[in-house]
Design a protein around this motif. Structure first.
Motif: not given
Lengths: 198, 198
Positions: A112-113, A115-116, B112, B115-116
């Motif tokens: 997730n990190q 991606r963001s 994020n 998503r996660s």
């Protein structure tokens, strides 16, 4: 480079290496400055000479990785004659780079990190822009509108990273070659017939 | 339902509504229990009757949203005759649901986390499994191997959410209809010719 500069560079790299290993094992969220200081065997003050927070180191690692992906993908694309070859080589170069054991763990525990932070980052935008421009070289590609090249580049690149992550969540089993072929095949066929059917 | 049960349900919904509005404005990361308690005008103890943390409320909101997407997409798919119609209707139903002003802000500021949390969630997996099964109905679709249906469903679904997010980062400009057509067109062409070229 002077001895002092070499020493500086060496320390910075030691911090980055230790941090990458910690992020991969336990994720950015669970990694403190103390963890990094201990693992890289430097003083706390030294850490602050280079970075403010673990997230700063994380962004640096991600930026280096994305530049490397950009470079390797660009290298792999040289001299290819068809849209299929072009896409296959691009996907394969990306998958080769991220499929090492270290990188897989790093992606799995920090997805997730990654991606963001990657959204809107210069290196990812330049990957999208490069693909968007390069695709125009191929006569099979038939978009009339510039917008569609961009939309296409966005979904092609995100699909590669989606499959890579899903593979490591055990949603399916496939080799890098199989994934690169699948993606190149779906997208090149999607392109080839776009104008005929739209 | 008894008056007491109604009252309980109403309070829970008030918490969820206030939280959604806070998450959309300032993101999950910056929302505290105090913010939620104040905005929903309930006591702090009452909050703990229903949830432990803001993240619990967030997961509940996301789960309700994903169930709604699942339901609406399923509804939109009834009775369609071609793979193009099927994919267009699926993408359009998804984009309709997430394109309200509230939902756009919610996605933009919590991308994020969404998503996660969604990875591996039952509702997303069921979306993937449904698409994977439904695609087999269409004679245009030519995958020999079950694995490819899954890989295809994964990239089709993730591409829709990728385009939706990129649209709201102003990477390009397109209507919902245009995006649904683009996605359905690229993917249905990708499918149609898969076996011929693989």
């Amino acid at each position: 480079m002077s001895r002092r500069e070499l020493n500086k560079k060496e320390k910075r790299e030691r911090i980055i290496k230790a941090s990458l290993s910690l992020f991969s094992e336990q994720g950015l969220e669970n990694t403190s400055i103390s963890d990094i200081v201990e693992k890289s065997d430097i003083g706390r003050g030294t850490f602050y000479n280079y970075f403010k927070t673990p997230k700063d180191v994380f962004c640096e690692i991600l930026d280096e990785l994305n530049c490397k992906i950009n470079f390797e993908v660009k290298q792999a694309q040289v001299g290819l004659k068809t849209a299929y070859e072009f896409l296959y080589a691009s996907f394969k170069a990306y998958l080769d780079l991220v499929s090492t054991e270290d990188m897989m763990l790093f992606h799995k525990n920090n997805q997730n990190q990654i991606r963001s932070i990657s959204y809107g980052s210069e290196s990812i935008l330049s990957l999208v822009l490069n693909m968007q421009e390069d695709l125009k070289r191929f006569p099979e590609v038939a978009f009339a509108d510039k917008k569609y090249f961009k939309m296409f580049s966005l979904i092609a690149i995100s699909s590669a990273s989606e499959l890579f992550v899903c593979l490591h969540h055990n949603y399916f089993d496939a080799s890098k070659e199989e994934m690169a072929h699948f993606l190149a095949n779906v997208f090149v066929n999607g392109l080839k017939n776009y104008s005929a059917s739209s």
